[in-house]
Design an enzyme around this catalytic site. Structure first.
Site, PDB file in Angstrom:
ATOM      1  CB  SER A 179     -25.971  -9.356  70.099  1.00  0.00           C
ATOM      2  OG  SER A 179     -26.143 -10.554  70.847  1.00  0.00           O
TER       3      SER A 179
ATOM      4  CG  ASP B 132     -34.337  -9.855  72.086  1.00  0.00           C
ATOM      5  OD1 ASP B 132     -34.284  -9.543  73.305  1.00  0.00           O
ATOM      6  OD2 ASP B 132     -33.337 -10.108  71.406  1.00  0.00           O
TER       7      ASP B 132
ATOM      8  CG  HIS C   7     -30.046  -9.535  72.770  1.00  0.00           C
ATOM      9  ND1 HIS C   7     -30.899  -9.897  71.750  1.00  0.00           N
ATOM     10  CD2 HIS C   7     -28.805  -9.932  72.389  1.00  0.00           C
ATOM     11  CE1 HIS C   7     -30.202 -10.481  70.785  1.00  0.00           C
ATOM     12  NE2 HIS C   7     -28.938 -10.515  71.139  1.00  0.00           N
TER      13      HIS C   7
END
Length: 395
Positions: free
Chosen positions: A72, A237, A240
């Protein structure tokens, strides 16, 4: 330990235990507490940043082809605009330095572990006529959080690097970040996360360099910035990076990305004033894991060069142009939650805004060249810096 992990990966060994059974109960409790805080928000789906960058430099030279692989972090999860992803930032910077267009293809997958690299490499190499000139791999965080055996993780990475190098691509690996810098993680889990992350990063460096790649340690590169501005550098979140966080990481990788193609104004000559040295690869990997932003590149075996390249500010964030012969993808719908929107004004994404990336003694301003056409000789937009890199304390 890093050499043992790398050796185990080369010879098919198993995982290496790090903790005694007495600590398991305490750590499991800390894991449950961390899960309540980390990832509690909603991370937007990474925007597609594939396309052509630096179209103003279109000329007789063929565009450079840049491939991005990993998890990610490589995909850019946590931001909503394509121009804020690390792939777009690296492609824009590479185009500015090389004065050539850059075609970006990002095959990174959020949640991916190192065993997914085989699939990603196959996607990039499916068409030999469009094989990448250079690739950046960012992987490792999910290997740690999902307790993937370190030897298996390194073995998958080294196989990917070897396949890309055999296909003629240069490879730069951004090693496992320091998960001990995540804000909601507390002791003793923070200590364990830092230790395991650094051991994996060092082992990744050994394996990658031995296959002909270069590495840049991401480590706790964002640690001081996260501590000072956690709401800005973390995404919604709480896990990240945000747009500013990705810009900081891209600034560290760009010099090595350009240097591997022979485009960076600095040579590979060692600079003793910057604490650069030639060391055994295992020792260089260990030192790089402790100091974020450090490059390790292979020399005559078993030696490696340890370098601290000067960083420059990135050019203004730009959206990709579609590849020739392709239709542009529709932009994702705007998000309705104003509090979850990442702050983008620092990267100059608004019309007429000047780019602003994390500053310090290791950065220099980027100035857009004026009154030049692509056919005229251009000065390199990056000047020399006399600042020294930040020396982060090792824990």
């Amino acid at each position: 330990m890093a050499r043992r992990i790398a050796a185990g990966a080369a010879y098919g060994g198993g995982s290496i235990g790090l903790l005694g059974a007495a600590a398991v109960g305490v750590l499991l409790t800390e894991v449950q507490l961390a899960k309540r805080h980390v990832g509690g928000g909603i991370a937007p789906v990474p925007p597609s940043a594939d396309g052509r960058y630096g179209v103003a430099f279109t000329g007789p030279a063929e565009p450079l082809r840049l491939g991005l692989l990993g998890d990610s972090t490589a995909a850019g999860q946590g931001v909503r605009r394509a121009g804020q992803t690390p792939g777009a930032l690296l492609a824009s910077g590479l185009a500015a330095v090389s004065e050539r267009p850059v075609d970006l293809r990002n095959v990174a997958q959020p949640g991916a572990r190192s065993d997914d690299l085989e699939r990603q490499v196959s996607l990039l190499l499916a068409d030999p006529s469009h094989a990448p000139d250079v690739c950046v791999i960012m992987i490792g965080a999910n290997d740690v959080t999902h307790r993937m055996p370190a030897t298996q993780s390194v073995r998958c990475l080294t196989t990917a690097v070897r396949r890309l190098r055999t296909a003629g691509a240069e490879v730069v690996v951004g090693t496992c970040p320091d998960l001990g810098t995540i804000e909601p993680v507390y002791q003793p889990l923070r200590w364990l996360a830092r230790r395991v992350s650094r051991q994996l990063a060092a082992a990744q460096t050994i394996g990658s360099v031995e296959q002909g790649g270069r590495t840049v340690s991401l480590g706790d590169l964002l640690g001081p910035e996260f501590e000072a501005n956690p709401r800005e550098l973390f995404g919604p979140d709480n896990y990240h990076p945000s747009a500013e966080g990705y810009a900081t990481a891209a600034m560290a990788v760009l010099p090595t990305l350009c240097a591997v193609l022979g485009l960076w104004p600095e040579s590979d000559r060692l600079d003793g004033a910057r604490r650069e040295d030639m060391l055994p690869v295992a020792e260089a990997a260990s030192q790089a894991a402790r100091e974020a932003g450090t490059e390790v590149t292979g020399a005559r075996a078993p030696w490696a060069l340890l370098k601290h390249r000067r960083r420059r500010r990135l050019p203004a964030a730009t959206e990709p142009h579609p590849h020739p012969g392709t239709e542009p993808e529709p932009e994702p719908p705007p998000h309705l939650d104003a509090e979850a929107e990442p702050r983008t004004e620092r990267l100059g994404t608004e019309p007429g805004a000047a780019p602003e990336t994390p500053s310090g003694p290791h950065t220099e301003p980027y100035e857009e060249p004026h009154d030049k056409t692509p056919s005229e000789p251009r000065e390199n937009p990056y000047g020399e810096s006399h600042g020294e890199p930040r020396n982060l304390p090792a824990n």
